[in-house]
Design an enzyme around this catalytic site. Sequence first.
Site, short mmCIF file in Angstrom:
data_model
loop_
_atom_site.label_atom_id
_atom_site.label_comp_id
_atom_site.label_asym_id
_atom_site.label_seq_id
_atom_site.Cartn_x
_atom_site.Cartn_y
_atom_site.Cartn_z
N GLU A 196 38.49 63.61 62.98
CA GLU A 196 39.21 62.76 62.12
C GLU A 196 38.91 61.48 62.07
O GLU A 196 38.85 60.77 63.22
CB GLU A 196 40.66 62.91 62.24
CG GLU A 196 41.49 62.52 61.02
CD GLU A 196 42.67 61.56 61.61
OE1 GLU A 196 42.37 60.47 61.08
OE2 GLU A 196 43.51 61.86 62.22
N LYS B 183 39.78 64.29 77.04
CA LYS B 183 38.90 62.94 77.25
C LYS B 183 39.95 61.87 77.17
O LYS B 183 40.33 61.76 75.92
CB LYS B 183 37.61 62.94 76.40
CG LYS B 183 36.96 61.35 76.21
CD LYS B 183 36.68 60.78 77.50
CE LYS B 183 36.17 59.38 77.21
NZ LYS B 183 37.03 58.39 76.49
N CYS C 243 45.30 55.47 60.82
CA CYS C 243 44.40 56.12 59.91
C CYS C 243 44.68 56.09 58.62
O CYS C 243 44.01 56.31 57.63
CB CYS C 243 44.05 57.53 60.50
SG CYS C 243 45.43 58.44 60.84
N GLU D 6 36.32 50.93 56.72
CA GLU D 6 37.55 50.65 57.15
C GLU D 6 37.65 49.34 58.07
O GLU D 6 36.97 49.13 58.87
CB GLU D 6 38.08 51.77 57.95
CG GLU D 6 39.23 51.91 58.27
CD GLU D 6 39.76 53.22 59.24
OE1 GLU D 6 38.60 53.96 59.69
OE2 GLU D 6 40.89 53.34 59.56
N GLY E 101 32.25 56.54 66.32
CA GLY E 101 32.45 57.51 67.52
C GLY E 101 32.34 59.01 67.02
O GLY E 101 31.65 59.68 67.87
N GLY E 102 33.11 59.14 66.02
CA GLY E 102 33.32 60.52 65.62
C GLY E 102 31.85 61.22 65.34
O GLY E 102 31.41 62.40 65.56
N SER F 52 37.32 56.40 65.53
CA SER F 52 36.38 55.75 64.31
C SER F 52 35.22 56.74 63.94
O SER F 52 34.88 57.60 64.33
CB SER F 52 35.57 54.66 65.05
OG SER F 52 34.66 54.99 66.26
#
Lengths: 490, 490
Positions: B248, B167, B285, B373, B228-229, B225
Amino acid sequence: MNPLFSFNARTGEPLGEPLATSTPAQIDATVQAAHAAFDDWACSSGAQRAALLRHLADGLEAQREALVALADLETALGPVRLNGELDRTTFQLRRFADMAQRGEPFAVLDDPAVAGNPPVGHPAMQLHRMPLGPVAMFAASNFPFAFSVLGGDTASALAAGCPVVVKAHPGHPALSRLTFEIAERVLQSLGLPAGLIGLVQGAGVEVGVQLIRHPLIAAGAFTGSTRGGAALQAEANARPRPIPFYGELGSINPLIALPSALAARGAELASLLAGSITLGCGQFCTNPGLLVLVDGPETDTFVPQLAEALGALQPHPMLAAGMRKAFDTGVQAFIDAGAVPLLQGPGTGLAPGPQLLQVSAQRFIEAHALREEVFGPSSLIVRCDSLAQVQDVLAAVAGSLTVTIWGANEDTAEHRALVRAAMRIAGRVLFAGVPTGVAVTAAQHHGGPWPASTAPMTTSVGDAALQRFLRPVCLQDAPAWLLERAGRPC
Amino acid sequence: MNPLFSFNARTGEPLGEPLATSTPAQIDATVQAAHAAFDDWACSSGAQRAALLRHLADGLEAQREALVALADLETALGPVRLNGELDRTTFQLRRFADMAQRGEPFAVLDDPAVAGNPPVGHPAMQLHRMPLGPVAMFAASNFPFAFSVLGGDTASALAAGCPVVVKAHPGHPALSRLTFEIAERVLQSLGLPAGLIGLVQGAGVEVGVQLIRHPLIAAGAFTGSTRGGAALQAEANARPRPIPFYGELGSINPLIALPSALAARGAELASLLAGSITLGCGQFCTNPGLLVLVDGPETDTFVPQLAEALGALQPHPMLAAGMRKAFDTGVQAFIDAGAVPLLQGPGTGLAPGPQLLQVSAQRFIEAHALREEVFGPSSLIVRCDSLAQVQDVLAAVAGSLTVTIWGANEDTAEHRALVRAAMRIAGRVLFAGVPTGVAVTAAQHHGGPWPASTAPMTTSVGDAALQRFLRPVCLQDAPAWLLERAGRPC
């Protein structure tokens, strides 16, 4: 909240007064004590861990008679099986003790500095493994020793350096308490904190849910039903800080008996299989619940042989009255979904009779309901018209602890494709014998794609079970003093 | 559904017409093609996998100029960084090629039969590793090469024997397409099926959600993010058959600068740290988002040094206009939660100025909002009154890709406790240098407890990344022909 009773598994009658259910305050105190014990235990030596595990094994053996008698009363599994299971449990404790003593939890991957710019050059790095922290361990009903208070999950977590809080299974609460008291005495005799091994109990879901939600719990380990495991995994993931959850859930364990195997020794295999289906009243996660057969004269001969061998066996009572009811419901659901009963053993009281059903491969592939695990002495024959259709059946199963293939003795393209299809869905593929009986070895893999496991890369039986509770941590440019301590700042 | 545009990252202006968004039918066809390629690729030799990976690396290098120019246009990361990242990407591809060639995906643990009854006796067992199947790979915004179409996730999955459906990240869609076309040509030149590497794209969440829900997808790999994850992981778990998901996610990477380090070389460290905070406009990250300092004269001297060093740096524009906006919002949220700004660089256009904030340890531990974050060139100083309080701050962080400790050079009980606290929450603990810059090595561990990773036992960088896509399978009593084939029924 349901009261917690110890039941006589053969009669379904409660044994005495209700037992105490852990209160929220008690659960919190138990986890706090485990957390308080963690830092020191993570710093313990392999010899210290080995000593604890060996003393636990000795403690179980010293009370073998009382433990087996109480386990038999609460589970009806019988003294032969229960003595064997106790042997396995002490074997596991001592095997993880040996691993700890050899230093396996402290293995280091050393990666010295490489001069130059990245990507080739890099600083000095060392990979270590840190124990996760207090583990919530959810005991199983069907292994009152080997997957309970001092079973493989507890042994491997302690060997890894993690305290354990056991959620006792309500199917054998008195045995759980007796086992826990042995652990308490061993901890005391070794001068170790009581918080290293905790016990909480209750009849409903509340105790387990509170335990897995506790912020100081670092991982979960579970053996049981797909529904229960999925619910606890969802709780683990819904925490503000999700944690690893190792759930060993349901499995239907397809067994493929190819015509060549049936032609060679069908009667013998029928007897072997009937024994595996009814062993322990079918209450094994590796029970062969699905028999995949290819149409032809060998299969036509074998099916009545199997029905006859099965019909001659009367399993002992199930672990609990609720399980007997669930078994009957499960068998009926198969019939409702189009399976035809070939054998309907009547059973007696809490002891069900063996059940054998049959369905076409096409119907099996269409009907999700036929892929449910029926926990007990039952198996569903799926009739295929070709080896290609056997592969389709395996693909529909999608996840299983085991697949057994009888008769793939020659190196043919068809056999290779069949083995590939089996390896794609299972954690263990057997080519002889029956899937019940899970050896505690280095190469064992007791896990598999969903619904066999929530964590199919891990195993709950065998040496690799230890790794579930160790998290890799890389040390970069570690100072000399830390290297001298082999990366352990203890 | 939002239209998909390629944007000039420096101006925020779209580059030409909208790009095509993958339709549901196209996504399905891409996954079907990956599935169709799986059986053969799982049977490919190490040499075949190595050839593909090396040709992909060669293909990237052959078009270096065009790739870097397009990447710079879409990301504003600059040619120096982008050339370095391309080097890392080809290094990764070739490193996994070497691993495949050496046969690492085919390693076998042999466990010969032991005579006797269980638990000691057991049948012959061998542990193998099976590729999982088609992997859904979600590319990151901030590494347009190394964590994108042909980045580490794709390289490790292909080396493991898994097809990949990428993706593409909507932040660099034209670059993703150009990279994918290189892959297409390599596959064609080697006579490999196009389905081995697929690409889907779209600006909204729909494409990714459809991809992770697809029944033929066997695993997910994600870098991005926390929000999203977490959403994609929830989708992976909500499937009728959940699959492994390697996400991650966010990390704030505490950096502890002890007074002894600051006394020895505070000015030099201020400059080093300012460079790390602003490197790549802070879009890493492993960006040090949290500076943990202990009250005292060394810290009082250091903080203004750091503010001055930071103030002298002007980062380049962010990857996208939306990120700039999110950065400003994140900094303001810290101020609203009680952090005091020490430096508020004004920035220009899409290029933010560096931000330095400060808060007490007590407030930091109280306020969840301060543990978020903030993606960009910002760092939050947390002032502690003791080393014990530093440990409390780390416990509040709970999960991070890295922790850096400067100044723990002596073997003291306080330093050991601090290192233990760091190892408890991080995947990598550094004792020199800065956390930005993640070496691709054998001992690297790029992961950590939530929210750093959804799968903290695994790494997305380094050799062990390969293992994420291989599932253990035990063969029991394997026939002679299968043993002769080293357990590979191909």
